[in-house]
Design a protein around this motif. Structure first.
Motif, PDB file in Angstrom:
ATOM      1  N   LEU A 162       0.733  -1.470   0.198  1.00 14.97           N
ATOM      2  CA  LEU A 162       0.139   0.300  -0.111  1.00 14.97           C
ATOM      3  C   LEU A 162       1.479   0.989   0.004  1.00 14.97           C
ATOM      4  N   ALA A 163       1.929   1.092   0.676  1.00 16.70           N
ATOM      5  CA  ALA A 163       2.556   2.808   1.175  1.00 16.70           C
ATOM      6  C   ALA A 163       3.926   2.576   0.459  1.00 16.70           C
ATOM      7  N   ASN A 164       3.636   3.690  -1.100  1.00 19.54           N
ATOM      8  CA  ASN A 164       5.273   4.189  -1.245  1.00 19.54           C
ATOM      9  C   ASN A 164       6.317   5.077  -0.538  1.00 19.54           C
ATOM     10  N   PHE A 165       7.032   5.227  -0.655  1.00 17.48           N
ATOM     11  CA  PHE A 165       8.360   6.369   0.735  1.00 17.48           C
ATOM     12  C   PHE A 165       9.306   7.448  -0.637  1.00 17.48           C
ATOM     13  N   HIS A 166       9.468   8.482  -0.128  1.00 16.70           N
ATOM     14  CA  HIS A 166       9.536   9.427  -0.865  1.00 16.70           C
ATOM     15  C   HIS A 166      11.494   9.686   0.598  1.00 16.70           C
ATOM     16  N   LEU A 167      12.663   9.923  -0.369  1.00 16.50           N
ATOM     17  CA  LEU A 167      13.339  10.441   0.900  1.00 16.50           C
ATOM     18  C   LEU A 167      13.877  11.350   0.095  1.00 16.50           C
ATOM     19  N   VAL A 168      14.122  13.252   0.840  1.00 14.13           N
ATOM     20  CA  VAL A 168      14.376  14.061   0.678  1.00 14.13           C
ATOM     21  C   VAL A 168      15.244  14.980   1.885  1.00 14.13           C
ATOM     22  N   TYR A 169      16.948  14.802   1.147  1.00 17.10           N
ATOM     23  CA  TYR A 169      17.330  15.994   2.208  1.00 17.10           C
ATOM     24  C   TYR A 169      18.224  17.065   1.416  1.00 17.10           C
ATOM     25  N   PRO A 170      18.825  18.204   2.096  1.00 23.67           N
ATOM     26  CA  PRO A 170      20.184  18.798   1.340  1.00 23.67           C
ATOM     27  C   PRO A 170      20.663  18.464   0.777  1.00 23.67           C
ATOM     28  N   LYS A 171      20.788  19.114  -0.134  1.00 27.90           N
ATOM     29  CA  LYS A 171      22.327  19.071  -1.033  1.00 27.90           C
ATOM     30  C   LYS A 171      23.572  19.198  -0.478  1.00 27.90           C
ATOM     31  N   HIS A 172      23.417  20.293   0.437  1.00 26.07           N
ATOM     32  CA  HIS A 172      24.863  20.698   1.652  1.00 26.07           C
ATOM     33  C   HIS A 172      25.667  19.238   1.457  1.00 26.07           C
ATOM     34  N   GLU A 173      26.643  19.202   1.819  1.00 26.92           N
ATOM     35  CA  GLU A 173      27.643  18.159   2.170  1.00 26.92           C
ATOM     36  C   GLU A 173      27.584  17.866   3.200  1.00 26.92           C
ATOM     37  N   SER A 174      27.406  18.464   4.548  1.00 27.39           N
ATOM     38  CA  SER A 174      27.353  18.375   5.880  1.00 27.39           C
ATOM     39  C   SER A 174      25.694  17.936   6.622  1.00 27.39           C
ATOM     40  N   THR A 175      24.921  18.184   5.633  1.00 25.95           N
ATOM     41  CA  THR A 175      23.596  17.225   5.672  1.00 25.95           C
ATOM     42  C   THR A 175      23.288  16.514   4.517  1.00 25.95           C
ATOM     43  N   ARG A 176      24.099  15.891   4.125  1.00 25.63           N
ATOM     44  CA  ARG A 176      23.837  15.142   2.991  1.00 25.63           C
ATOM     45  C   ARG A 176      23.667  13.709   3.307  1.00 25.63           C
ATOM     46  N   ALA A 177      22.975  12.574   2.453  1.00 22.37           N
ATOM     47  CA  ALA A 177      22.620  10.870   2.696  1.00 22.37           C
ATOM     48  C   ALA A 177      23.649  10.936   3.224  1.00 22.37           C
ATOM     49  N   ASN A 178      23.540   9.922   4.680  1.00 20.58           N
ATOM     50  CA  ASN A 178      24.921   9.435   4.493  1.00 20.58           C
ATOM     51  C   ASN A 178      24.382   8.237   5.024  1.00 20.58           C
ATOM     52  N   MET A 179      24.814   6.938   4.267  1.00 15.99           N
ATOM     53  CA  MET A 179      24.280   5.579   4.915  1.00 15.99           C
ATOM     54  C   MET A 179      25.078   4.751   5.621  1.00 15.99           C
ATOM     55  N   SER A 180      25.705   5.213   6.208  1.00 16.12           N
ATOM     56  CA  SER A 180      27.117   3.962   7.094  1.00 16.12           C
ATOM     57  C   SER A 180      26.618   3.745   7.852  1.00 16.12           C
ATOM     58  N   SER A 181      26.015   3.766   8.462  1.00 17.05           N
ATOM     59  CA  SER A 181      25.012   3.400   9.537  1.00 17.05           C
ATOM     60  C   SER A 181      23.843   2.660   9.533  1.00 17.05           C
ATOM     61  N   ALA A 182      23.101   2.248   8.005  1.00 16.12           N
ATOM     62  CA  ALA A 182      22.482   1.850   7.806  1.00 16.12           C
ATOM     63  C   ALA A 182      22.482   0.292   7.448  1.00 16.12           C
ATOM     64  N   GLY A 183      21.793  -1.012   7.951  1.00 20.52           N
ATOM     65  CA  GLY A 183      21.582  -2.027   8.448  1.00 20.52           C
ATOM     66  C   GLY A 183      21.241  -2.067  10.004  1.00 20.52           C
ATOM     67  N   ASP A 184      21.421  -1.412  10.552  1.00 15.46           N
ATOM     68  CA  ASP A 184      21.316  -1.643  12.008  1.00 15.46           C
ATOM     69  C   ASP A 184      20.160  -2.763  12.536  1.00 15.46           C
ATOM     70  N   PHE A 185      19.282  -2.384  12.159  1.00 15.22           N
ATOM     71  CA  PHE A 185      17.844  -2.859  12.238  1.00 15.22           C
ATOM     72  C   PHE A 185      17.507  -4.781  11.981  1.00 15.22           C
ATOM     73  N   VAL A 186      19.155  -5.335  11.709  1.00 19.67           N
ATOM     74  CA  VAL A 186      19.176  -6.475  10.309  1.00 19.67           C
ATOM     75  C   VAL A 186      18.675  -7.390  12.002  1.00 19.67           C
ATOM     76  N   TYR A 187      18.077  -8.652  12.088  1.00 17.64           N
ATOM     77  CA  TYR A 187      18.281  -9.892  12.866  1.00 17.64           C
ATOM     78  C   TYR A 187      17.606  -8.435  14.313  1.00 17.64           C
ATOM     79  N   LEU A 188      16.925  -7.511  14.437  1.00 15.91           N
ATOM     80  CA  LEU A 188      16.072  -6.724  15.480  1.00 15.91           C
ATOM     81  C   LEU A 188      14.659  -7.633  15.419  1.00 15.91           C
ATOM     82  N   SER A 189      14.203  -7.926  16.010  1.00 14.34           N
ATOM     83  CA  SER A 189      12.595  -8.179  16.356  1.00 14.34           C
ATOM     84  C   SER A 189      11.583  -7.163  16.303  1.00 14.34           C
TER      85      SER A 189
END
Length: 415
Positions: A133-160
């Motif tokens: 049912l749901a579609n998602f859209h990601l928005v973030y500033p273009k500026h280097e200091s606030t641009r999307a940073n995915m370094s910590s992606a994957g923290d939810f793996v194996y969580l209940s």
């Protein structure tokens, strides 16, 4: 023979390498790249579009590989909303009551984007209906200091699912953090428009993420729309004739705030009973009475004899400062992204509707609720300015409209 075998192995290895590179090149998440300032590795997102100002980057239909277009019927209503990552847990309540298509824009600067990525996966895992049912859209500033940073992606793996929910409830967004970069603001109208761009149905209901629709609101409106032939025919969309008359009506949905932890049912009788006990009241009654007064809640409550019949209760008169929530055609004017000052964002759309001769009809059997009372002692400085300096607020708003240019100068006076 041995030379040929070696050549075949080398060729096969070459093909594997090329296919692997091609795979990574087409991933939304790029491999680790060095930060220009710190030279530390971080992961970034690819495949974005820019907003009209070039200040924000947008990923529409983010992680949409499981989203089935065939499951969306055009003759439906999409619930449109937006939020920061600390409010993603509200999606669960929306899913349970709306039970229909949703388009959700998430503001995710910096490492918030990694949390959003994990949360989307977690929500779909624990509430599989969201994948449909749901579609998602990601928005973030273009500026280097606030641009999307995915370094910590994957923290939810194996969580209940319980732990996933707990993390979403406890999460604080970068906007709330004391480490938030200076000048980082929330682009309300851009977020609304990004979510609207993901609508695939004839009608939309744009709400704040904390709002919960009454039970059967979507189902009842769809039956009402079918009985009254509100859905456009294919040829009328093209020639803009018959469809225009339907397109210029919006169906106002009364919005209420209820005391926290109050048990309010999803029917009109229940919200009327809650108002009599002072457990519910019109939205923003204490902090911004003009924002909802034209909806005329007393008149709406007096139509209680029609609780078993969904339809239009009455037509509401437009007034300056009114900010109703409503179901409209997806072809109705969107939000003016140039108006970013507090209080001007939603008003801009209402004024554009009025200047284009839209009518506002209040439905008799359906509503929205927010689970908390908005009180004066918790008003922000911007809310105080709007409430106490109404003339200045109005003058600044009209000046913004003139500068934007979306409404003819001779029509701005009605706003």
């Amino acid at each position: 023979m041995r030379i040929r075998r070696v050549a075949c192995l080398l060729f096969a290895g070459f093909c594997v390498i090329q296919l692997t590179l091609l795979y990574f090149e087409n991933l939304d998440i790029q491999r680790f790249m060095p930060n220009e300032k710190t030279n530390k590795p971080y992961r970034v997102l690819r495949g974005y579009n820019k907003d009209s100002t070039g200040k924000y980057l947008i990923h529409r239909f983010y992680k949409s590989e499981g989203f089935n277009l065939d499951s969306i019927e055009p003759e439906d209503v999409t619930l449109v909303t937006h939020c920061t990552v600390d409010r993603l847990h509200h999606i669960i309540g929306l899913t349970e009551t709306w039970a229909g298509p949703m388009s959700i824009a998430i503001f995710a600067p910096g490492t918030d984007s990694a949390f959003a990525d994990d949360a989307i996966d977690g929500l779909r895992l624990c509430w599989p209906v969201l994948r449909k049912l749901a579609n998602f859209h990601l928005v973030y500033p273009k500026h280097e200091s606030t641009r999307a940073n995915m370094s910590s992606a994957g923290d939810f793996v194996y969580l209940s699912c319980k732990d996933i929910m707990r993390r979403m409830v406890l999460k604080k967004s970068l906007l709330e953090s004391q480490h938030s970069p200076g000048g980082l603001g929330y682009p309300h109208n851009l977020m609304r428009n990004v979510a609207l761009s993901g609508v695939l149905t004839n009608f939309v209901l744009t709400v704040d993420i904390e709002m919960i629709p009454s039970e059967n609101l979507r189902k009842d409106f769809l039956e009402f729309a079918k009985e009254n032939h509100l859905h456009p025919k294919p040829h009328t969309v093209k020639n803009n004739q018959e469809y225009t008359s339907v397109n210029k009506t919006v169906f106002v949905v009364p919005a209420f705030e209820v005391k926290k932890d109050s048990e309010i049912g999803g029917t009109k009788q229940s919200i009327i009973a809650a108002m009599r006990k002072s457990d519910a009241r019109p939205l923003l009654q204490e902090t911004c009475p003009q924002c909802q007064v034209q909806t005329n809640y007393e008149k709406w409550a007096s139509t209680s004899g029609l609780v078993h019949q969904f339809g239009v209760a009455y037509e509401a008169e437009f007034a300056t400062g009114w900010e109703p929530f409503f179901i409209s055609s997806r072809m109705a004017p969107w939000f003016d992204e140039k108006l970013t000052k507090f209080g001007h964002d939603r008003l801009s759309q209402i004024c554009e509707l009025k200047s284009n001769e839209y009518t506002f009809k209040v439905i008799n059997n359906g509503f929205l609720i927010v689970a908390s009372f908005r009180i004066k002692s918790r008003m922000t400085e911007e809310e105080h300015i709007r409430k106490e300096n109404k003339i200045t607020f109005k003058d600044q708003f009209r000046a913004g409209l003139r500068k934007s240019g979306r409404i003819a100068s001779d029509l701005i006076g009605v706003c």
